[in-house]
Design a protein around this motif. Structure first.
Motif, PDB file in Angstrom:
ATOM      1  N   ALA A 126      32.511 -26.101 103.097  1.00 54.38           N
ATOM      2  CA  ALA A 126      31.190 -25.891 103.712  1.00 54.38           C
ATOM      3  C   ALA A 126      30.293 -27.103 103.468  1.00 54.38           C
ATOM      4  N   TRP A 127      30.352 -27.644 102.263  1.00 54.05           N
ATOM      5  CA  TRP A 127      29.511 -28.790 101.903  1.00 54.05           C
ATOM      6  C   TRP A 127      29.951 -30.043 102.683  1.00 54.05           C
ATOM      7  N   GLN A 128      31.272 -30.225 102.786  1.00 58.71           N
ATOM      8  CA  GLN A 128      31.777 -31.401 103.512  1.00 58.71           C
ATOM      9  C   GLN A 128      31.427 -31.354 104.993  1.00 58.71           C
ATOM     10  N   LYS A 129      31.401 -30.134 105.555  1.00 59.09           N
ATOM     11  CA  LYS A 129      31.112 -29.989 106.993  1.00 59.09           C
ATOM     12  C   LYS A 129      29.613 -30.018 107.282  1.00 59.09           C
ATOM     13  N   SER A 130      28.801 -29.948 106.233  1.00 57.23           N
ATOM     14  CA  SER A 130      27.353 -29.798 106.429  1.00 57.23           C
ATOM     15  C   SER A 130      26.687 -31.143 106.714  1.00 57.23           C
ATOM     16  N   ASP A 131      25.362 -31.106 106.925  1.00 59.49           N
ATOM     17  CA  ASP A 131      24.621 -32.344 107.183  1.00 59.49           C
ATOM     18  C   ASP A 131      24.364 -33.142 105.894  1.00 59.49           C
ATOM     19  N   GLY A 132      24.737 -32.585 104.749  1.00 54.24           N
ATOM     20  CA  GLY A 132      24.593 -33.317 103.477  1.00 54.24           C
ATOM     21  C   GLY A 132      23.157 -33.465 103.005  1.00 54.24           C
ATOM     22  N   ALA A 133      22.249 -32.723 103.630  1.00 52.43           N
ATOM     23  CA  ALA A 133      20.831 -32.843 103.245  1.00 52.43           C
ATOM     24  C   ALA A 133      20.579 -32.156 101.900  1.00 52.43           C
ATOM     25  N   GLU A 134      19.502 -32.567 101.262  1.00 51.58           N
ATOM     26  CA  GLU A 134      19.152 -32.019  99.940  1.00 51.58           C
ATOM     27  C   GLU A 134      18.950 -30.498  99.988  1.00 51.58           C
ATOM     28  N   GLN A 135      18.248 -30.031 101.049  1.00 50.94           N
ATOM     29  CA  GLN A 135      18.023 -28.588 101.174  1.00 50.94           C
ATOM     30  C   GLN A 135      19.359 -27.853 101.385  1.00 50.94           C
ATOM     31  N   THR A 136      20.253 -28.473 102.129  1.00 52.15           N
ATOM     32  CA  THR A 136      21.561 -27.838 102.376  1.00 52.15           C
ATOM     33  C   THR A 136      22.322 -27.693 101.065  1.00 52.15           C
ATOM     34  N   ARG A 137      22.218 -28.728 100.214  1.00 49.86           N
ATOM     35  CA  ARG A 137      22.902 -28.677  98.923  1.00 49.86           C
ATOM     36  C   ARG A 137      22.392 -27.465  98.111  1.00 49.86           C
ATOM     37  N   ALA A 138      21.078 -27.283  98.135  1.00 53.29           N
ATOM     38  CA  ALA A 138      20.500 -26.134  97.423  1.00 53.29           C
ATOM     39  C   ALA A 138      20.948 -24.817  98.065  1.00 53.29           C
ATOM     40  N   ASP A 139      21.036 -24.804  99.403  1.00 51.84           N
ATOM     41  CA  ASP A 139      21.462 -23.582 100.114  1.00 51.84           C
ATOM     42  C   ASP A 139      22.915 -23.226  99.758  1.00 51.84           C
ATOM     43  N   VAL A 140      23.764 -24.264  99.694  1.00 50.89           N
ATOM     44  CA  VAL A 140      25.173 -24.031  99.350  1.00 50.89           C
ATOM     45  C   VAL A 140      25.265 -23.500  97.915  1.00 50.89           C
ATOM     46  N   ALA A 141      24.489 -24.116  97.005  1.00 56.78           N
ATOM     47  CA  ALA A 141      24.486 -23.675  95.604  1.00 56.78           C
ATOM     48  C   ALA A 141      24.052 -22.215  95.515  1.00 56.78           C
ATOM     49  N   ARG A 142      23.032 -21.864  96.303  1.00 56.48           N
ATOM     50  CA  ARG A 142      22.531 -20.484  96.306  1.00 56.48           C
ATOM     51  C   ARG A 142      23.611 -19.510  96.794  1.00 56.48           C
ATOM     52  N   GLY A 143      24.290 -19.923  97.886  1.00 58.56           N
ATOM     53  CA  GLY A 143      25.354 -19.078  98.449  1.00 58.56           C
ATOM     54  C   GLY A 143      26.479 -18.863  97.448  1.00 58.56           C
ATOM     55  N   PHE A 144      26.826 -19.930  96.724  1.00 60.29           N
ATOM     56  CA  PHE A 144      27.892 -19.835  95.720  1.00 60.29           C
ATOM     57  C   PHE A 144      27.463 -18.894  94.588  1.00 60.29           C
ATOM     58  N   GLU A 145      26.255 -19.120  94.087  1.00 60.51           N
ATOM     59  CA  GLU A 145      25.776 -18.305  92.958  1.00 60.51           C
ATOM     60  C   GLU A 145      25.728 -16.825  93.356  1.00 60.51           C
ATOM     61  N   GLU A 146      25.242 -16.571  94.589  1.00 61.54           N
ATOM     62  CA  GLU A 146      25.168 -15.172  95.033  1.00 61.54           C
ATOM     63  C   GLU A 146      26.557 -14.545  95.110  1.00 61.54           C
ATOM     64  N   ALA A 147      27.536 -15.323  95.570  1.00 62.08           N
ATOM     65  CA  ALA A 147      28.902 -14.788  95.686  1.00 62.08           C
ATOM     66  C   ALA A 147      29.459 -14.435  94.307  1.00 62.08           C
ATOM     67  N   VAL A 148      29.253 -15.310  93.326  1.00 61.34           N
ATOM     68  CA  VAL A 148      29.773 -15.037  91.978  1.00 61.34           C
ATOM     69  C   VAL A 148      29.056 -13.827  91.372  1.00 61.34           C
ATOM     70  N   VAL A 149      27.731 -13.829  91.475  1.00 57.50           N
ATOM     71  CA  VAL A 149      26.944 -12.742  90.875  1.00 57.50           C
ATOM     72  C   VAL A 149      27.307 -11.407  91.513  1.00 57.50           C
ATOM     73  N   ASP A 150      27.420 -11.412  92.838  1.00 56.02           N
ATOM     74  CA  ASP A 150      27.753 -10.190  93.569  1.00 56.02           C
ATOM     75  C   ASP A 150      29.139  -9.678  93.163  1.00 56.02           C
ATOM     76  N   THR A 151      30.095 -10.606  93.057  1.00 56.17           N
ATOM     77  CA  THR A 151      31.457 -10.225  92.673  1.00 56.17           C
ATOM     78  C   THR A 151      31.462  -9.593  91.284  1.00 56.17           C
TER      79      THR A 151
END
Ligand code: KG4
Ligand code: ZN
Length: 346
Positions: free
Chosen positions: A226-251
């Protein structure tokens, strides 16, 4: 010494923290000191075992002196020396084990070998001695993700565990992929604070099948793509981190809910480094409130590695008359199921 209330010195050296503490049963902590090696390992992007062990050698004596001063006691007051025997990095463990056993010999007191994960499991008792088994324990550290049914002190039934990367390891590796510095977990969690919820939704691995095992390795790969396919912007990096954290926490939350359902237990203990994660704490608190379950976390400073939990676990094993012997030996790999059960359940 008061046999019922020995003063236990605890020594932790299994990875990149040198920790030491003094604990007395029924009285609690008399003091604790910690040296973190973050600055030492940062340039390498992870823990270098030989550097870790050399640093432990240099830190132990000054830390002991600082601890005795802080607690206002002398070595002559120490009734037992507890140390992390494993699991962990062999060279780092050896430093603590040699120091502890030698000190114990010279003081003519017992040395108590402590299992690092049992110490994490018991660590919420440092703040809240009212915690008593039976309870369910979620252990989430850099090397382990495990759910135990704790039927008594020292009496643990493993319900499930990570089949590949532990939750903390997944945090650290994902952080590295996103270009964050070591130690990755806390950095990723901080970045995720500014991420938008659900901008990226990753899978909740192994929640679609029965049981309590975990697998976070594929999640890491999903994030990388997802990160490699993204625009690489700073906000996107934070969005990806958020998505990852939510997935781990939810699991983790889904598996805890299932374990509470299946065991009928109504107390949940969460400990280990990832237990410091704010979103995980909030999520599990909401779950516990909804179900009327009592939730215990260690205080934040005792989520990650420390000497206080080693002293506490040492005091527990000493009270069982277990884990005391004379050899200097370490157990880099050591399943908790190999621990002796107490003869009379506490
Ligand atoms: O328990 P611990 O100090 O050491 C082990 O026994 O492994 O856990 C360290 C792990 C690391 O993977 C670290 O990145 C993770 O705990 N960690 C966190 C946070 N603080 C530490 N992970 C997510 N969010 C945090 N706030
Ligand atoms: Zn640990």
């Amino acid at each position: 010494m008061d046999a019922a209330k020995p003063l236990v010195l605890g020594i932790e050296s299994s990875c990149d923290e040198t920790g030491m503490a003094l604990y007395r049963t029924n009285e609690g902590l008399l003091g604790h000191v910690l040296h973190s090696q973050i600055d030492l390992h940062r340039a390498y992007g992870g823990v270098v075992p030989e550097l870790a062990s050399r640093d432990h050698v240099q830190r132990l004596t000054p830390l002991l002196q600082a601890l005795l001063t802080q607690a206002g006691v002398t070595l002559a007051d120490v009734d037992a020396v507890a140390f992390t025997q494993g699991p962990g990095l062999a060279p780092a463990l050896l430093v603590g084990a040699s120091f502890a056993r030698t000190l114990a010999w010279s003081l003519e007191v017992p040395a108590v070998a402590v299992h690092h994960m049992e110490a994490h499991l018991l660590s919420p008792m440092l703040a809240d001695p009212s915690l008593k088994p039976p309870f369910l324990a979620l252990l989430v550290s850099g090397g382990h993700t495990q759910i135990y049914a704790v039927d008594g002190l020292g009496d643990y039934r493993l319900l499930g565990e990570s089949l590949d990367d532990a939750a903390g390891e997944a945090f650290d590796k994902t952080a590295k992929m996103l270009g964050l510095p070591y130690p990755g977990g806390p950095h990723l969690a901080k970045l995720a604070e500014s991420g938008q919820p659900e901008a990226f939704t990753f899978s909740r691995p192994m929640t679609d099948r029965p049981g309590f095992d975990f697998s976070f390795s594929g999640l890491k790969t999903q994030v990388l793509l997802a990160w490699q396919k993204s625009d690489g912007a700073e906000q996107t990096r934070a969005d990806v981190a958020r998505g990852f954290e939510e997935a781990v926490v939810d699991t983790l939350a889904i598996k805890c809910t299932r374990a509470l359902d299946e065991t009928g237990m109504n107390t949940l203990v969460v400990s280990g480094g990832v237990g410091a994660n704010r979103r995980l704490r909030q999520r599990l608190q909401a779950l516990a409130d909804k179900r009327g379950v009592s939730l215990f976390f260690p205080p934040l400073e005792f989520c990650t590695d420390n000497g206080a939990m080693i002293a506490l676990a040492g005091a527990v094993r000493l009270s069982f008359g277990q884990m005391v012997d004379e050899r200097i030996s370490v157990k880099p790999r050591w399943p908790m199921s190999d621990l002796p059960k107490p003869e009379v359940a506490a």
